[in-house]
Design an enzyme around this catalytic site. Structure first.
Site, PDB file in Angstrom:
ATOM      1  N   LYS A   1      54.455   2.220 -40.662  1.00  0.00           N
ATOM      2  CA  LYS A   1      53.102   1.551 -40.373  1.00  0.00           C
ATOM      3  C   LYS A   1      51.905   1.973 -40.995  1.00  0.00           C
ATOM      4  CE  LYS A   1      55.156  -0.234 -35.975  1.00  0.00           C
ATOM      5  NZ  LYS A   1      56.306   0.158 -36.349  1.00  0.00           N
TER       6      LYS A   1
ATOM      7  N   VAL B   1      62.143  -1.781 -28.697  1.00  0.00           N
ATOM      8  CA  VAL B   1      62.779  -3.028 -28.515  1.00  0.00           C
ATOM      9  C   VAL B   1      63.778  -3.028 -27.707  1.00  0.00           C
ATOM     10  CG1 VAL B   1      63.922  -3.299 -30.733  1.00  0.00           C
ATOM     11  CG2 VAL B   1      62.823  -5.418 -29.564  1.00  0.00           C
TER      12      VAL B   1
END
Length: 623
Positions: free
Chosen positions: A406, A452
């Protein structure tokens, strides 16, 4: 010698005498040769002591008959060979009259092998029938996929379990069809699984091919989903080869089995040179990556591990793990905030770490985007700068920063803070290259805190729905042990100032991940729905790693490349420090403006507000 061993010893002597006399009996057409009586009895006096000695030397009384197997047969053959040598020596040296018939050179060892080996096999068969015979026909019917060595070991163990009953095996090798493995028939190809499972009334399938490709695993998972079958698998190939496979080792197929990650190989000698007999400090030691780094580093014989963690519970957890599994290694667990320069200076002064792995950071994108932007800057940027300055001040040999994908063209505060942290490490190294600074950048890790997969598992357990932000959103995934090993490899090969990029493999669509997890849990998409909630603040559809050859250069390790980043001015350190020293906490928009000043590639994706953060719905804890 125990009583049981003594009985076995007497048995071996008895069958040796029986084989010797039986060989004469066969030689003379099932009649007793009276004229050879003296030859037979004198021969026994020579052969039996030698046979007894050879049985002892061969180690025949160390094994248990109930587990008689090929190694025991090898010991039997050694003893038979010694006994045969004694017979030949008797015939040649003593010259008995009448002479020993030459046919006994074949008959005697043949009978002796049959009696000694057969006795052991017969005892094992009787004992296993007595112990496990009542289990035949019990247990849940199961189909085994594969008909190789792993399947043979698995079938053998299942015969001793009241929980399972093998009703058939499937294998894509046509040459095995119709044949039997452990008394169970190979009934067809893997593609016929749904039909065969229905015919055999089986609801469980075990994939017993440890080396199966990802494509095969996915194909079997799809077939099981079509037929509403529960798919299980066996441990890794190295565990099977070591003989550790058992029924208790069977586990459910996990999503990591379907993601296509290969086993990581590292240059062990290089990593040993980095860590062996060194004092190693890990910040964020209780986190997902930090704790795995600690466990992996422990395998390379460091002199001492310094575990630095802000969370008391996380620190306690990793401390207890080392107390149980690595009690000999010197481990120092320290509660500390990476922004606390005084505390860090005290730690570095006391323990003088030679290698530092900086894993402590705020990593959660949406939470750091709204109302917490300045805290993300302080923890990620100021924390990195504080630890790095201490490492440099106290002359640590290496400092390894754990970064993220990121940080590449960031669209969120978290990514921008990690990119600024990378730049500060490069500036510190440029200003004073006494400590080697390196950065390792990678994507999501399977099963990490806030990732997730645990969230999806929780939603499936609650009956759904599974919430995904966008149907096209993709992410790179790797296992936590894989990431930790590559971090160590990068740390060992760095020469200072590099940003290492890990090969994350192929990106995975999050919606496909959700579908696979639904199937592996034994549900259909009609039973567990997938809902799309919209992208959250700062969230990209696609992550970038700079893994292409144009913007990276190769390293000796195939899974590591070095990013060709722009040079960083040394003045950056003072400018950022002045910004961090401001008294008041700036608003989120001021934080973004400050980050853009030093990270020009930072482009906030949207104007984040508390309302837009709430739009993320169920998926607030998913990166």
């Amino acid at each position: 010698m125990s009583r049981k061993s003594l009985l076995v010893f007497l048995f071996d002597l008895g069958v040796a005498a029986l084989a010797w006399s039986g060989a004469f009996w066969l030689r003379f057409n099932f009649s007793w040769p009276d004229e050879y009586a003296q030859t037979i009895f004198v021969g026994l006096a020579v052969i039996l002591p030698v046979h007894a000695l050879m049985c002892w030397i061969a180690g025949l009384y160390r094994g248990l008959w109930i587990f008689a197997s090929l190694p025991d047969m090898k010991r039997v053959l050694k003893a038979v060979a010694g006994s045969l040598a004694a017979m030949v020596a008797y015939a040649m040296l003593f010259h008995p009259l009448p002479a020993v018939p030459r046919s006994l050179i074949v008959l005697y060892p043949l009978l002796l092998t049959v009696f000694m080996g057969g006795g052991r096999i017969a005892y094992r068969m009787w004992k296993e029938h007595r112990m496990f015979g009542a289990l035949v026909g019990q247990g849940k019917p199961v189909i085994v996929i594969g008909a190789g060595r792993a399947a043979a070991m698995l079938v053998r163990d299942m015969e001793r379990s009241p929980d399972w009953r093998v009703v058939g095996l499937l294998d894509d090798s046509a040459g095995k069809w119709g044949r039997e493995l452990g008394g169970h028939r190979v009934v067809g190809a893997i593609a016929s699984l749904p039909e065969i499972a229905g015919d055999l009334k089986a609801r469980h399938v075990i994939l017993s091919i440890p080396s199966a490709s990802v494509e095969l695993r996915r194909r079997v998972a799809d077939l099981c989903a079509q037929a509403n079958l529960q798919l299980l698998t066996v441990p890794a190939l190295e565990d099977i080869m070591s003989g550790s496979i058992s029924v208790n080792s069977i586990r459910k197929v996990g999503i990591e089995d379907l993601l296509g990650r290969e086993t990581v190989c590292i240059d062990t000698a290089n990593v040993i040179g980095l860590l062996s007999d060194k004092t190693v400090l890990i910040t964020g030691a209780g986190g997902s990556i930090g704790s795995e780094l600690c466990r992996q580093i422990a395998h390379f014989a460091p002199a001492r591990l310094i575990l630095l963690e802000q969370s008391e519970f996380a620190l306690y957890t990793i401390d207890q793990w080392f107390a149980q599994y690595q009690p000999v290694l010197e481990v120092v667990t320290l509660a500390a905030d990476v922004k606390d320069a005084t505390r860090l200076d005290e730690i570095f002064e006391t323990y003088a770490p030679q290698v530092v792995f900086h894993a402590a950071a705020y990593k959660h994108v949406p939470l750091m985007e709204v109302r917490n932007a300045w805290q993300a800057v302080r923890n990620n940027v100021l924390g990195t700068l504080t630890v790095a300055r201490c490492a440099q001040k106290h002359q640590a040999q290496r400092f390894v920063l754990i970064s993220t994908d990121k940080a590449v063209n960031p669209t969120n505060v978290m990514g921008a803070t990690k990119r600024l942290s990378e730049m500060l490490c490069q500036a510190l190294y440029a200003a004073q290259p006494t400590t080697l600074f390196e950065t390792v950048r990678f994507g999501n890790v399977l099963g990490s805190n806030g990732s997730v997969i645990p969230k999806f598992e929780e939603q499936i357990a609650c009956g759904g729905p599974i919430t995904v932000t966008h149907p096209e959103i993709t992410r790179y995934f790797m296992s936590i042990p894989e990431a930790a090993l590559l971090v160590l490899q990068a740390g060992a090969m760095g020469e200072g100032g590099e940003i290492f990029v890990l090969d994350m493999g192929e990106p995975v669509k999050i919606v496909d991940l959700a579908r696979n997890m639904i199937r592996l849990s034994g549900f259909t998409e009609d039973e567990i729905r997938i809902e799309f909630t919209g992208l959250r603040p700062g969230e990209k559809l696609y992550e970038e790693l700079l893994a292409d050859a144009e913007r990276t250069r190769a390293t000796p390790h195939p899974k590591l490349r070095i990013a060709c980043s722009r040079p960083v001015a040394v003045d950056l350190i003072n400018e950022v420090e002045a910004w961090l020293d401001q008294g008041a906490s700036p608003a989120d928009e001021q934080v973004r403006a400050g980050l853009r000043r030093w990270v020009p590639e930072y482009e906030p994706m949207q104007q984040a507000t508390p309302a837009s953060l709430a739009a993320g719905g169920f998926l607030r804890s998913v990166q």
